[in-house]
Design a protein around this motif. Structure first.
Motif, PDB file in Angstrom:
ATOM      1  N   ARG A 149      -3.256  14.497   4.514  1.00  0.00           N
ATOM      2  CA  ARG A 149      -2.570  14.531   3.214  1.00  0.00           C
ATOM      3  C   ARG A 149      -3.448  13.925   2.123  1.00  0.00           C
ATOM      4  NH1 ARG A 149       2.909  15.469   3.430  1.00  0.00           N
ATOM      5  NH2 ARG A 149       3.398  14.137   1.671  1.00  0.00           N
ATOM      6  N   ALA A 150      -4.245  12.919   2.512  1.00  0.00           N
ATOM      7  CA  ALA A 150      -5.139  12.323   1.508  1.00  0.00           C
ATOM      8  C   ALA A 150      -6.284  13.281   1.184  1.00  0.00           C
ATOM      9  CB  ALA A 150      -5.684  10.993   2.008  1.00  0.00           C
ATOM     10  N   LEU A 151      -6.707  14.078   2.181  1.00  0.00           N
ATOM     11  CA  LEU A 151      -7.797  15.021   1.925  1.00  0.00           C
ATOM     12  C   LEU A 151      -7.339  16.203   1.077  1.00  0.00           C
ATOM     13  CD1 LEU A 151      -9.608  15.078   5.387  1.00  0.00           C
ATOM     14  CD2 LEU A 151     -10.355  13.981   3.266  1.00  0.00           C
ATOM     15  N   SER A 152      -6.053  16.552   1.172  1.00  0.00           N
ATOM     16  CA  SER A 152      -5.593  17.713   0.397  1.00  0.00           C
ATOM     17  C   SER A 152      -5.009  17.309  -0.947  1.00  0.00           C
ATOM     18  CB  SER A 152      -4.556  18.508   1.196  1.00  0.00           C
ATOM     19  OG  SER A 152      -3.363  17.775   1.306  1.00  0.00           O
ATOM     20  N   GLY A 153      -5.070  16.029  -1.278  1.00  0.00           N
ATOM     21  CA  GLY A 153      -4.654  15.609  -2.616  1.00  0.00           C
ATOM     22  C   GLY A 153      -3.191  15.261  -2.757  1.00  0.00           C
ATOM     23  N   LEU A 154      -2.424  15.279  -1.635  1.00  0.00           N
ATOM     24  CA  LEU A 154      -1.004  14.932  -1.748  1.00  0.00           C
ATOM     25  C   LEU A 154      -0.816  13.439  -1.975  1.00  0.00           C
ATOM     26  CD1 LEU A 154       0.653  17.167   0.982  1.00  0.00           C
ATOM     27  CD2 LEU A 154       1.019  17.295  -1.473  1.00  0.00           C
ATOM     28  N   ILE A 155      -1.679  12.623  -1.371  1.00  0.00           N
ATOM     29  CA  ILE A 155      -1.638  11.187  -1.642  1.00  0.00           C
ATOM     30  C   ILE A 155      -3.056  10.712  -1.982  1.00  0.00           C
ATOM     31  CG2 ILE A 155       0.404  10.613  -0.273  1.00  0.00           C
ATOM     32  CD1 ILE A 155      -1.284   9.954   2.058  1.00  0.00           C
ATOM     33  N   ALA A 156      -3.141   9.569  -2.632  1.00  0.00           N
ATOM     34  CA  ALA A 156      -4.454   9.075  -3.051  1.00  0.00           C
ATOM     35  C   ALA A 156      -4.938   8.014  -2.074  1.00  0.00           C
ATOM     36  CB  ALA A 156      -4.358   8.483  -4.447  1.00  0.00           C
ATOM     37  N   PRO A 157      -6.205   8.083  -1.656  1.00  0.00           N
ATOM     38  CA  PRO A 157      -6.721   7.041  -0.782  1.00  0.00           C
ATOM     39  C   PRO A 157      -6.936   5.754  -1.563  1.00  0.00           C
ATOM     40  CG  PRO A 157      -8.474   8.533  -1.365  1.00  0.00           C
ATOM     41  CD  PRO A 157      -7.213   9.093  -1.965  1.00  0.00           C
ATOM     42  N   LYS A 158      -6.999   4.660  -0.833  1.00  0.00           N
ATOM     43  CA  LYS A 158      -7.210   3.362  -1.464  1.00  0.00           C
ATOM     44  C   LYS A 158      -8.708   3.162  -1.748  1.00  0.00           C
ATOM     45  CE  LYS A 158      -5.575  -0.698  -2.576  1.00  0.00           C
ATOM     46  NZ  LYS A 158      -4.525  -0.831  -3.594  1.00  0.00           N
ATOM     47  N   GLN A 159      -9.510   3.551  -0.753  1.00  0.00           N
ATOM     48  CA  GLN A 159     -10.964   3.362  -0.866  1.00  0.00           C
ATOM     49  C   GLN A 159     -11.686   4.543  -0.247  1.00  0.00           C
ATOM     50  OE1 GLN A 159     -11.874  -0.159   1.338  1.00  0.00           O
ATOM     51  NE2 GLN A 159     -10.622  -1.432  -0.005  1.00  0.00           N
ATOM     52  N   GLY A 160     -12.959   4.624  -0.545  1.00  0.00           N
ATOM     53  CA  GLY A 160     -13.808   5.583   0.136  1.00  0.00           C
ATOM     54  C   GLY A 160     -14.042   6.846  -0.661  1.00  0.00           C
ATOM     55  N   SER A 161     -14.814   7.753  -0.062  1.00  0.00           N
ATOM     56  CA  SER A 161     -15.116   8.991  -0.752  1.00  0.00           C
ATOM     57  C   SER A 161     -14.909  10.161   0.191  1.00  0.00           C
ATOM     58  CB  SER A 161     -16.559   8.969  -1.256  1.00  0.00           C
ATOM     59  OG  SER A 161     -17.425   8.905  -0.138  1.00  0.00           O
ATOM     60  N   ALA A 162     -14.673  11.327  -0.395  1.00  0.00           N
ATOM     61  CA  ALA A 162     -14.557  12.551   0.384  1.00  0.00           C
ATOM     62  C   ALA A 162     -15.099  13.673  -0.477  1.00  0.00           C
ATOM     63  CB  ALA A 162     -13.107  12.810   0.757  1.00  0.00           C
TER      64      ALA A 162
END
Ligand SMILES: Nc1ncnc2c1ncn2[C@@H]1O[C@H](COP(=O)(O)OP(=O)(O)O)[C@@H](O)[C@H]1O
Ligand SMILES: [Mg+2]
Lengths: 296, 332, 238
Positions: C48-61
């Motif tokens: 879900r974080a990779l598809s933009g539904l939720i935002a990650p706290k840290q890191g990059s993709a």
């Protein structure tokens, strides 16, 4: 007599259907009952009135009022609802925040209208006669303007129906209201589609205001009872259902007409309340509402 | 809310002290202020009924004006028809309103948010018309509820300049304090805890053996008792009841007051009551400033109230009050 | 610039709970990578974080060197990243053909939408005979097929699949996994497949990552992972 009452009922029912449709469109897209709807409708009707006064032409003012209604609906979503949804979403206020905020907006719009145009009754005239059709010596209470109301409402409802059923936009609107997340993952720009839903709702309310007002008078509160009827109709139909809104509106309009004819005008809303109660006790989500929680 | 930590007895004492202080204060204020004070007390009770319903039980009503009407009509009817003394008439109004509220509450417990809002809205618009249908209820003229001059013992106690408005203020204040005291005790009882449990998570509460539906009906009934009390007091201040005395805008106003008070905060109903009475007053003064036009005077109060309502919903969801330090701390 | 999906030091929080912790991995174009983890290990959170539904706290993709963070799902779909969410992600109130059409609504090239629709129906022929039925009349397996078919109509480059086997009978799972493998081989799709069903997933995957409580336990080829007896008992469950 029976036919007269039925015709009058259909004419007012058509207006209730439009109001109910406006509410359902917003409910489906945002899960909010928009109490400001009657305010938005009355403001667009006042602008229609202004245009008709300066152009002396009802037929120019009507489409412009509808356009204004659409723009207003879109603006309310963009400037107001998005802010609200991003904020008052926790604590005891959360459940009633949308109701309260839209009631507040209603008050704001109506006071604004009052400040600009005053609270006196204005006449938004249509070239169509408000006198009933005559057959020989018998004059029925159904006038050319009433006929126009029925035709205009039917056209608007048919246009919305066709958009929903046969166009890409309609598919996007339905998908966004049923399962916004899945729609989003399929590439639908859900918040933009939602905004179009608000614009459609605003235009439906504006049509209702602009076609009904020539049969009575215009004041900041003149569409309030219409809104209440539309709300009852929408709830009876099940807030989720466009077909339910139309049928709910017609049933209520005809029902009210017969009550008015055979019992008396003052109890119409009391009977409306009783009908509403009876329907909801049998089906707590209205006649056409979805029983299950669709998020389940 | 400090009273949370007080025992019922000390709450009673607190109410008593506040009451005596307020009654004493009425000796130093003018007629208008006394009347407005009485209005504040009435609104306070009405707002408390909404706070109880929404803040503590998660139900919504846009039709509490109609329940106020039931209370007002009940009181006035027993007063004119059976010559009840006004104290008993007030209680009779509450009785009728409570029964009505119970019936409504049974239905309401089955309905969720917008459906309940719609039903109560229809009630608010529809109910007053009953009065037109029955001769007994006085039709459009309504019913008299003029309780006359203050009784002799009060005049003897307070002197002959004791006015009717001051008397109204006394009645409304005492009744409001008693009502508030009773409700606070109720909320701190096990009933009150059950309501809140049902409000916050009906599934969890159901699993914990709390009967959510029963709690909702009870909350609606108690809320209606308060609303009908407010309605009966309202009728007393007006000196009569008519079908138009309880318009839809009254229902909206008390919900507004509850939001301004902070829907989860019973003590806030005082703030709500004061604001509801003060805003027309302040906008009146503003209007005079702005040249006293008809358009402005008719619409400024609504404009101010609506703007305030929106601002509170958006930016002060806990109502108009000074934020407590505990709340201000960020919970992570 | 690295092509494919590059995820670095990725962490996702729910309030105070850290659901994904310092996750780093890379998927080269055309690869099928399975992320294996038990219930609650953070698989859905990752996807879900990779598809933009939720935002990650840290890191990059990033996808082919371009960051995918801070973008809405509907924009990522337009960049070829399509997420099929957990639990038969179809809209029950719409018909099968409407559900399919949804995947192509945003696309300008309507001719290619039609071609993609035909290709999808060829992969899942059972859908072709049900086009005018409502999706809620389909079986669980058919719904999962419909969800994947809809994603294909968006012409994805990277397909993010969240537990397609969930709640399905073994025979149906087999069928769906064969189709997923076919997508990789035939269309050159890059696939991130998130699964509890380690056996089925590792059968078709080029590589596997084992996720536990939001942290990467081990990465390797299916053969390597299966060969490790400790991993097998602790995480793979066979
Ligand atoms: N919306 C949420 N709010 C709070 N915690 C959540 C939420 N969604 C998932 N979690 C928690 O995050 C962890 C990972 O969940 P999830 O990603 O759904 O796992 P999986 O898909 O592997 O079963 C679990 O502990 C779960 O309880
Ligand atoms: Mg999951």
């Amino acid at each position: 007599m029976f036919i007269d009452t039925l015709l009058i009922g259909i004419s007012s029912g058509a207006i209730y259907s439009l109001m109910a449709l406006a509410l359902v469109l917003v409910w489906r897209s945002t899960r909010v009952v928009n109490f400001a709807q009657s305010g938005q409708a009355v403001l667009s009707t006042y602008i229609g009135y202004e245009i008709s006064v300066s152009t002396h032409n009802y037929w120019i003012s009507l489409p412009l009022a509808i356009l204004v209604g659409a723009i207003l609906g879109s603006l309310v979503d963009l400037l107001f609802m998005r802010l609200l949804m991003g904020r008052a979403n926790s604590g005891p206020i959360a459940e009633i925040a949308p109701v309260i905020a839209t009631l507040g907006l209603l008050g704001l719009i109506q006071s604004f209208v009052g400040l600009i145009w005053g609270n006196a009754f204005l006449h938004y005239a249509s070239p169509l006669s408000g006198k009933g059709f005559s057959f020989g010596t018998h004059t029925i209470p159904f006038s050319p303007q009433n006929l126009f109301i029925v035709v205009a409402s039917a056209v608007v409802l048919a246009i919305f129906g066709a958009i929903f059923k046969y166009t890409d936009l309609g598919l996007a609107l339905r998908a966004s209201s049923f399962q916004p997340e899945i729609a989003q993952l399929a590439g639908v720009r859900v918040s933009r589609v939602r905004n179009i839903g608000w614009a459609f709702a605003g235009s439906a309310g504006a049509v209702a205001g602009a076609v009904i007002t020539p049969t009575s008078t215009l004041s900041p509160n003149s569409l309030d009872l219409l809104f209440v009827s539309g709300f009852i109709a929408a709830v009876i139909g099940g807030l989720d259902s466009l077909v339910g809104a139309v049928i709910g509106g017609l049933v209520l309009g005809v029902g009210f007409a017969f009550i008015l004819q055979y019992i008396g005008g003052s109890v119409t809303f009391l009977v409306g309340f009783i009908i509403l109660m009876a329907v909801l006790l049998a089906r707590p989500r209205g006649i056409f509402g979805h029983k299950v929680n669709r998020r389940a | 809310m400090h009273s949370r930590h007080l025992s019922p007895l000390s709450r009673a004492l607190l109410s008593l002290v506040v009451g005596v202080a307020l009654l004493a204060a009425s000796g130093f204020t003018g007629e208008l202020r006394n009347y407005q004070g009485a209005q504040v007390a009435v609104y306070l009770v009405a707002i408390a009924s909404i706070i109880l319903l929404t803040g503590y039980s998660g139900q919504i009503s846009l039709g509490h004006g109609a329940i106020m009407a039931i209370g007002g009509y009940g009181a006035a009817l027993s007063f004119t028809l059976w010559n009840f003394p006004f104290e008993i008439a007030l209680l009779f109004g509450v009785l009728v309103g409570t029964v009505g509220g119970f019936i409504l509450g049974v239905a309401a417990a089955r309905l969720s948010g917008p459906y309940l809002a719609g039903t109560t809205l229809a009630l608010a618009v529809g109910l007053p018309s009953i009065a037109d249908q029955f001769h007994l209820l006085g039709g459009e003229q309504g019913l008299n509820f003029d309780i006359g001059d203050p009784p002799r013992w009060v005049v003897r106690l307070e002197g002959s300049d004791f006015t009717q408005y001051k008397w109204f203020f006394w009645i409304a204040t005492v009744v409001a304090l008693i009502a508030l005291w009773a409700i606070t005790n109720l909320l701190h009882s096990s009933y009150g805890r059950n309501w809140r449990a049902g409000r916050n998570n009906s599934v969890a509460a159901g699993l914990a053996g709390i009967n959510v539906a029963k709690g909702k009906v009870l909350a609606f009934t108690v809320s209606s008792a308060l609303a009908s009390l407010a309605g009966a007091l309202f009728a007393l201040l007006l000196g009569l009841v008519t079908p138009t005395a309880f318009p839809l805008s009254l229902s909206f106003a008390i919900v507004t007051g509850a939001v301004l008070a902070g829907v989860g905060n019973l003590a806030g109903s005082i703030v709500g009551g004061v604001v509801l009475v003060a805003i027309p007053e302040i906008s009146g003064a503003l209007t005079t400033h702005l040249g006293d036009s008809q358009k402005v005077s008719a619409n400024l109060p609504g404009l101010v109230m609506s703007a305030l309502l929106i601002l509170v919903v958006l930016f002060m969801p806990n109502g108009l009050r000074i934020r407590k330090f505990k709340r201000a701390k960020k919970t992570t | 610039m690295k092509s494919g999906l590059e995820v670095q030091d990725f962490s996702v929080d729910y309030g105070a709970i850290r659901a994904i912790r310092d996750l780093s991995f890379h998927i080269v174009p055309g690869e099928l990578v399975a992320v294996i983890g038990s219930n609650g290990s953070g698989k859905s959170t990752l996807i879900r974080a990779l598809s933009g539904l939720i935002a990650p706290k840290q890191g990059s993709a990033s996808w082919n060197g371009i960051s995918i963070l801070g973008k809405k799902p509907e924009d990522l779909v337009r960049q070829g990243i399509v997420h099929v969410s957990e639990g038969k992600s179809v809209i029950p109130e719409l018909t099968v053909s409407e559900n399919l059409a949804l995947g192509g609504l945003w696309r300008k090239d309507k001719l290619d939408v039609a071609i993609a629709t035909q290709e999808s129906l060829a992969i899942f022929p059972v859908l072709a005979s049900r086009l005018n039925q409502r999706a809620d009349s389909l079986s669980g397996g058919e719904r999962q097929m419909l969800a994947i078919a809809r994603a294909l109509i968006s012409r994805p480059q990277l397909l993010l699949l969240d537990e397609p086997s969930l709640g399905l009978a073994p025979l149906i799972i087999e069928q769906i996994f064969v189709a997923i493998s076919h997508l990789q081989n035939q269309f050159g799709l890059t696939v991130l497949l998130v699964e509890q069903n380690a056996v089925s997933a590792l059968k078709i995957a080029d590589r596997g990552l084992i996720l536990n409580l939001g942290e990467l336990v081990k990465a390797g080829t299916p053969a390597d992972l299966i060969a490790d007896p400790e991993l097998r008992t602790a995480y793979l469950g066979f």
